[in-house]
Enzyme design. Structure first.
Site, PDB file in Angstrom:
ATOM      1  N   LYS A 178       0.742  -1.052  -0.111  1.00  0.00           N
ATOM      2  CA  LYS A 178      -0.082   0.009   0.119  1.00  0.00           C
ATOM      3  C   LYS A 178       0.646   1.827   0.106  1.00  0.00           C
ATOM      4  O   LYS A 178       0.507   1.835  -1.087  1.00  0.00           O
ATOM      5  CB  LYS A 178      -0.711  -0.084   1.430  1.00  0.00           C
ATOM      6  CG  LYS A 178      -2.116  -1.200   1.653  1.00  0.00           C
ATOM      7  CD  LYS A 178      -2.970  -0.806   2.383  1.00  0.00           C
ATOM      8  CE  LYS A 178      -1.845  -0.628   3.268  1.00  0.00           C
ATOM      9  NZ  LYS A 178      -1.746  -1.968   4.273  1.00  0.00           N
ATOM     10  N   THR A 179       2.447   0.976   0.758  1.00  0.00           N
ATOM     11  CA  THR A 179       2.708   2.616   0.882  1.00  0.00           C
ATOM     12  C   THR A 179       2.973   2.627  -0.036  1.00  0.00           C
ATOM     13  O   THR A 179       3.761   3.670  -0.403  1.00  0.00           O
ATOM     14  CB  THR A 179       3.631   2.418   2.359  1.00  0.00           C
ATOM     15  OG1 THR A 179       2.496   2.321   3.555  1.00  0.00           O
ATOM     16  CG2 THR A 179       4.178   3.560   2.349  1.00  0.00           C
ATOM     17  N   ASP A 226      -2.659   7.568   4.309  1.00  0.00           N
ATOM     18  CA  ASP A 226      -1.874   6.469   4.266  1.00  0.00           C
ATOM     19  C   ASP A 226      -1.703   6.273   5.494  1.00  0.00           C
ATOM     20  O   ASP A 226      -2.832   7.484   6.446  1.00  0.00           O
ATOM     21  CB  ASP A 226      -0.305   6.631   4.206  1.00  0.00           C
ATOM     22  CG  ASP A 226       0.419   5.522   4.225  1.00  0.00           C
ATOM     23  OD1 ASP A 226      -0.359   4.211   4.066  1.00  0.00           O
ATOM     24  OD2 ASP A 226       1.361   4.912   4.124  1.00  0.00           O
ATOM     25  N   GLU A 227      -2.710   4.862   5.771  1.00  0.00           N
ATOM     26  CA  GLU A 227      -2.955   4.085   7.133  1.00  0.00           C
ATOM     27  C   GLU A 227      -4.304   5.132   7.249  1.00  0.00           C
ATOM     28  O   GLU A 227      -4.533   5.456   8.251  1.00  0.00           O
ATOM     29  CB  GLU A 227      -2.341   4.879   8.132  1.00  0.00           C
ATOM     30  CG  GLU A 227      -0.402   4.152   8.182  1.00  0.00           C
ATOM     31  CD  GLU A 227      -0.238   2.722   8.132  1.00  0.00           C
ATOM     32  OE1 GLU A 227      -1.264   1.856   8.674  1.00  0.00           O
ATOM     33  OE2 GLU A 227       0.872   2.127   8.323  1.00  0.00           O
ATOM     34  N   GLN A 274      -5.918  -3.309  10.658  1.00  0.00           N
ATOM     35  CA  GLN A 274      -4.650  -2.870  11.440  1.00  0.00           C
ATOM     36  C   GLN A 274      -4.972  -2.029  11.833  1.00  0.00           C
ATOM     37  O   GLN A 274      -4.226  -0.186  12.217  1.00  0.00           O
ATOM     38  CB  GLN A 274      -3.827  -2.439  10.197  1.00  0.00           C
ATOM     39  CG  GLN A 274      -2.875  -3.880  10.222  1.00  0.00           C
ATOM     40  CD  GLN A 274      -1.331  -3.394   8.900  1.00  0.00           C
ATOM     41  OE1 GLN A 274      -0.895  -2.695   9.544  1.00  0.00           O
ATOM     42  NE2 GLN A 274      -1.665  -3.577   7.735  1.00  0.00           N
ATOM     43  N   ARG A 289       5.046  -7.547  10.740  1.00  0.00           N
ATOM     44  CA  ARG A 289       5.961  -6.492  10.847  1.00  0.00           C
ATOM     45  C   ARG A 289       7.324  -6.921  10.350  1.00  0.00           C
ATOM     46  O   ARG A 289       8.436  -6.595   9.890  1.00  0.00           O
ATOM     47  CB  ARG A 289       6.467  -5.354  12.457  1.00  0.00           C
ATOM     48  CG  ARG A 289       5.926  -4.495  12.796  1.00  0.00           C
ATOM     49  CD  ARG A 289       5.010  -3.816  12.106  1.00  0.00           C
ATOM     50  NE  ARG A 289       4.159  -4.067  11.440  1.00  0.00           N
ATOM     51  CZ  ARG A 289       3.244  -3.953  10.008  1.00  0.00           C
ATOM     52  NH1 ARG A 289       4.030  -2.937   9.394  1.00  0.00           N
ATOM     53  NH2 ARG A 289       2.243  -4.146   9.922  1.00  0.00           N
TER      54      ARG A 289
HETATM   55  P1  ATP Z   1       1.587  -2.206   6.204  1.00  0.00           P
HETATM   56  O1  ATP Z   1       0.317  -2.672   5.771  1.00  0.00           O
HETATM   57  O2  ATP Z   1       2.021  -2.568   7.352  1.00  0.00           O
HETATM   58  O3  ATP Z   1       1.754  -0.408   6.075  1.00  0.00           O
HETATM   59  P2  ATP Z   1       1.866  -2.344   2.910  1.00  0.00           P
HETATM   60  O4  ATP Z   1       0.846  -2.555   2.194  1.00  0.00           O
HETATM   61  O5  ATP Z   1       2.349  -0.571   3.445  1.00  0.00           O
HETATM   62  O6  ATP Z   1       2.129  -2.626   4.812  1.00  0.00           O
HETATM   63  P3  ATP Z   1       4.866  -1.751   2.298  1.00  0.00           P
HETATM   64  O7  ATP Z   1       5.189  -1.597   3.262  1.00  0.00           O
HETATM   65  O8  ATP Z   1       3.918  -0.630   0.887  1.00  0.00           O
HETATM   66  O9  ATP Z   1       3.805  -2.325   2.239  1.00  0.00           O
HETATM   67  O10 ATP Z   1       5.505  -2.608   1.343  1.00  0.00           O
HETATM   68  C1  ATP Z   1       6.014  -3.961   2.234  1.00  0.00           C
HETATM   69  C2  ATP Z   1       7.110  -4.554   0.899  1.00  0.00           C
HETATM   70  O11 ATP Z   1       6.810  -5.372   0.135  1.00  0.00           O
HETATM   71  C3  ATP Z   1       8.052  -3.492   1.337  1.00  0.00           C
HETATM   72  O12 ATP Z   1       9.320  -3.973   1.485  1.00  0.00           O
HETATM   73  C4  ATP Z   1       7.640  -3.608   0.106  1.00  0.00           C
HETATM   74  O13 ATP Z   1       8.862  -2.682  -0.711  1.00  0.00           O
HETATM   75  C5  ATP Z   1       7.525  -4.391  -0.796  1.00  0.00           C
HETATM   76  N1  ATP Z   1       7.106  -4.804  -1.873  1.00  0.00           N
HETATM   77  C6  ATP Z   1       5.568  -4.805  -2.169  1.00  0.00           C
HETATM   78  N2  ATP Z   1       5.777  -4.323  -3.672  1.00  0.00           N
HETATM   79  C7  ATP Z   1       6.405  -4.978  -3.930  1.00  0.00           C
HETATM   80  C8  ATP Z   1       6.306  -5.367  -5.056  1.00  0.00           C
HETATM   81  N3  ATP Z   1       5.710  -5.474  -6.750  1.00  0.00           N
HETATM   82  N4  ATP Z   1       7.291  -6.654  -5.850  1.00  0.00           N
HETATM   83  C9  ATP Z   1       8.169  -6.335  -5.190  1.00  0.00           C
HETATM   84  N5  ATP Z   1       8.436  -5.741  -3.285  1.00  0.00           N
HETATM   85  C10 ATP Z   1       7.290  -5.622  -3.112  1.00  0.00           C
HETATM   86 MG    MG Z   2       2.911   0.826   4.735  1.00  0.00          MG
END
Ligand code: ATP
Ligand code: MG
Length: 734
Positions: free
Chosen positions: A37-38, A229-230, A260, A620
């Site tokens: 997402k981020t 975000d969040e 979350q 995490r």
């Molecule tokens: P959270 O809910 O914990 O905030 P999130 O959904 O925001 O998580 P991110 O932090 O954006 O998730 O991504 C998690 C990890 O996965 C990061 O290290 C990111 O670089 C990696 N990632 C995300 N998408 C891809 C992708 N398409 N290919 C490879 N790595 C990815």
């Molecule tokens: Mg995130």
């Protein structure tokens, strides 16, 4: 350098690609942890800029300052530094503090208003209680603060409060019938001091945008693209700000995960996600299912846990990464034993797997758990960093110097004034101080105005000449510093203040290790100021002024991590860990009444929030997770028995492994009877209550079981902070 290639799009999966490239109109990404997402938000900003959108027109709201900084760095890699620099990106509080500075005059505030952190605000509340002769035992200041905060975050102003008989009745029923008056006095006091607390930063922004259409129009035109975000942890006040700003262009993209949502105790409102579809019926919704962060084992375990919550959008999250290690569970005899295990384990893994210290995080439920870990890590010479908690800027000696500096900027800040008027001691005792305060209050003046006109007020104040001279000296000194500020840099003024106020000398007189470290802390504050000034000088629109420095520290409890390169183990509450990732996570203190916390096990709603917190902690981790719990814990001066957390028993056997071999054997013997695995270990000769299956699952019944409260003696209630997170947990950006 600007990269013209669109390489950044290549690393996205199909759904992520869709979210990143849908640039116009409302968009919501609702997806599980670690699904990107981020990353989507970051890349979407880069893509917007790449498509010719002026970064000046983009607003991105993050949950922590740290997240904002990291995002900016990533965006800079794609679209270049100068583009990234003009983005408005930060927490709600920091972004809107900046806007309020510009527009403060609309609201009758000075543009140099002081921002009160939680502790400052609490001091004002205590003062109000004292002035009103209200028993602080009946009206616990923190509780009063939480109440006022709830009102503010729901846009219930003092006036609205007194127009709402229901609210007043509810407070009366809760034996808090003076809340309204306290609220009123508190608000008046803050206004008189030219100060805003954190909730004001949102409340006043709302006021600004609703009362002054021209201001709203200005920022609507400016922020044509808004990203949050969040989103699951935004409160009502934040929701309204975003809605107002986005209502003209409707280019709004929010990302979040209902599983979350962990800040409802602070007013976060999960229904904002539901509202999104109502507010923007045409919104595109994207869901992401692949978790890229964690091993299959971690993702599967997390799925199992969160599925126990009734309140949730069902999501399908999977990982294509390696299966990975099982989650290891360590049972320790005491909190010290637990800390030693964790420190030893980190040391060992670092050597064995060639890890960096910064690959490790220790996550806990409440700040008070840190000390044992700090001790154990220090003994092993393992460098570590504690996030949140009593932040550097909260330390007394640091706050004292900051008190002087705040006073120079805003002399109406009576809070700061009274803090330092006799510090270091200069013969202005408590009696004198009280006379000043009472008199100033009676005249409805800030204390500074009384000091300005001391000769006039002297007879009424009833102070003798000796004291008047001391007050005069003190006030002339402050005025002299203010004059200095007109020509000198913030740094040299602060240096003058530290020296000439006698602060440094006073601290240096204390040659104990604590005394020495206090001097070092003041030195460190000076260093951080120097760093800040240098940093600002390099920015195009940088502002190296003292007031900007003060604003930054008021809003940055989570930015003590200046040196991101530092190779250190991270210690933080789970609340603060949201959005972050670490190769190895130690989740500690997994005991009933600690996690889930005592106050949270009574109702299903509260327990579900604890479970979401557990889900956040678990997700995490990238590679390895270690759970630990102690069978007895030293708390508040005595040893208390503890039972393993129910969350441990909620994870299927296939994902976990016990590190204490005897325990493992017993576990195998009893396979299938999960509630027995945490029974007394025969060789340890200690017994603790059986956790019955019935009790374990009680939160799944719609009615909370009455025995929930019987698990521990009532006195334990003091041990656990009701909100679970202390004020310091509160991520101050937010
Ligand atoms: P959270 O809910 O914990 O905030 P999130 O959904 O925001 O998580 P991110 O932090 O954006 O998730 O991504 C998690 C990890 O996965 C990061 O290290 C990111 O670089 C990696 N990632 C995300 N998408 C891809 C992708 N398409 N290919 C490879 N790595 C990815
Ligand atoms: Mg995130």
């Amino acid at each position: 350098k600007f990269f013209c290639s669109m390489d950044y799009l290549k690393g996205l999966n199909e759904s992520q690609y869709e979210a990143v490239t849908s640039l116009q109109g409302p968009l919501m990404v609702l997806a599980g942890a670690g699904s990107g997402k981020t990353r989507v938000l970051t890349m979407r900003i880069a893509h917007l800029i790449h498509n010719g959108i002026d970064p000046f027109n983009i607003l991105a709201l993050t949950f922590t300052n740290k997240a904002a900084r990291e995002m900016k760095e990533r965006i800079a890699k794609v679209v270049g530094d100068s583009n990234a620099r003009s983005l408005w990106m930060g927490t709600f509080h920091s972004v809107f503090a900046r806007i309020l500075r510009i527009e403060a005059h609309y609201l009758g505030y000075p543009s140099n208003f002081t921002i009160y952190d939680q502790q400052d605000a609490l001091n004002v509340i205590k003062k109000v209680l004292k002035d009103m002769n209200i028993d602080a035992d009946l009206y616990k200041p923190k509780k009063v603060q939480a109440r006022i905060s709830t009102y503010k975050n729901n846009l219930i102003t003092v006036k609205a409060y007194f127009n709402n008989p229901e609210l007043m009745e509810a407070d009366e029923k809760a034996n808090m019938k003076f809340i309204g008056q306290i609220y009123q006095r508190y608000v008046e006091q803050c206004f008189k001091n030219g100060s805003m607390d954190f909730d004001d930063l949102l409340l006043k922004t709302n006021e600004l945008l609703t009362r002054f259409p021209e201001v709203l129009a200005k920022y609507q035109d400016r922020f044509r693209y808004i990203m949050v975000d969040e989103y699951q942890d935004t409160n009502h006040s934040q929701y309204l700000i975003v809605k107002a700003l986005a209502s003209k262009f409707e280019n709004i993209c929010v990302v979040g995960d209902d599983a979350q949502s962990i800040y409802s105790f602070r007013g976060a409102n999960i229904y904002n996600i539901l509202n999104f579809k109502k507010d923007y019926p045409d919104a595109i919704t994207v869901s992401l299912e692949q978790n890229y962060r964690s091993t299959q084992n971690i993702v599967n375990a997390a799925n199992v846990v969160i599925a126990k919550n009734l309140q949730q959008f069902k999501k399908n999250v999977f990982s294509d990464n390696e299966e990975g290690d099982k989650i290891k569970i360590y049972r320790s005899l005491s909190d010290a034993d637990e800390a030693n295990f964790v420190a030893g384990n980190i040391w060992e893994l670092r050597n064995r797997d060639q890890r960096k210290y910064s690959d490790f995080a220790i996550l806990y439920r409440t700040n008070s758990q840190t000390r044992a870990f700090e001790d154990a890590l220090r003994r092993k010479n393992i460098p570590y960093k504690v996030y949140g908690g009593l932040s550097f800027y909260q330390r007394k000696e640091v706050k004292d110097l900051i008190g002087y500096l705040r006073l120079l900027i805003n002399e109406n800040d009576s809070e700061a004034l009274m803090r330092i008027i006799n510090y270091p001691t200069r013969g202005i005792g408590e009696t004198t101080q009280n006379k000043l305060i009472v008199f100033a209050d009676a005249q409805n003046l800030p204390v500074a105005k009384v000091l300005d006109n001391l000769p006039i007020y002297a007879p009424q104040l009833g102070l003798n000449n000796g004291v008047l001279n001391k007050l005069n000296d003190f006030w002339s000194m402050i005025k002299a510093f203010q004059v200095l500020l007109k020509t000198e840099t913030a740094y040299s003024v602060a240096m003058e203040v530290a020296k000439r106020s006698g602060l440094i000398k006073f601290l240096k007189d204390d040659q104990t290790p604590e005394g020495i470290s206090r001097v070092e802390n003041v030195q460190e504050l000076m260093n951080s100021m120097q760093g800040f000034i240098e940093e600002q000088m390099q920015l195009e629109d940088g502002d190296p002024s003292l007031s900007n420095f003060l604003e930054n520290i008021a809003l940055s409890a989570d930015t003590q991590d200046k040196n991101l390169e530092d190779d250190m183990v991270s210690l933080m509450t789970i609340h603060l860990s949201k959005g972050l990732e670490f190769p190895v996570v130690h989740l500690v203190g997994l005991e009933e009444n600690l996690f889930p916390s005592f106050m949270s096990s009574a109702t299903r709603e509260d327990l579900e929030e604890e479970r979401r917190l557990f889900y956040v902690a678990l997700t995490r981790a990238e590679k390895q997770v270690f759970f630990s719990y102690a069978v007895s814990r030293f708390q508040w001066g005595k040893i208390t028995d503890a039972e393993p957390s129910r969350f441990l028993s909620e994870i299927d056997d296939e994902y976990i492994e016990f590190l204490n071999p005897a325990l493992e054997k017993r576990f195998i013997n009893n396979s299938g009877v999960r509630s027995n695995i945490f029974d007394e270990h025969p060789s340890e000769g200690k017994s603790f209550k059986k956790v019955e299956k019935k009790t374990l699952n009680r939160e799944d019944n719609s009615k909370p079981a009455p025995e929930a409260r019987k698990l521990k003696p009532v006195s334990t209630a003091k041990i656990i902070n009701p909100s679970g997170a202390s004020s310091q947990d509160i991520e101050v950006g937010d």
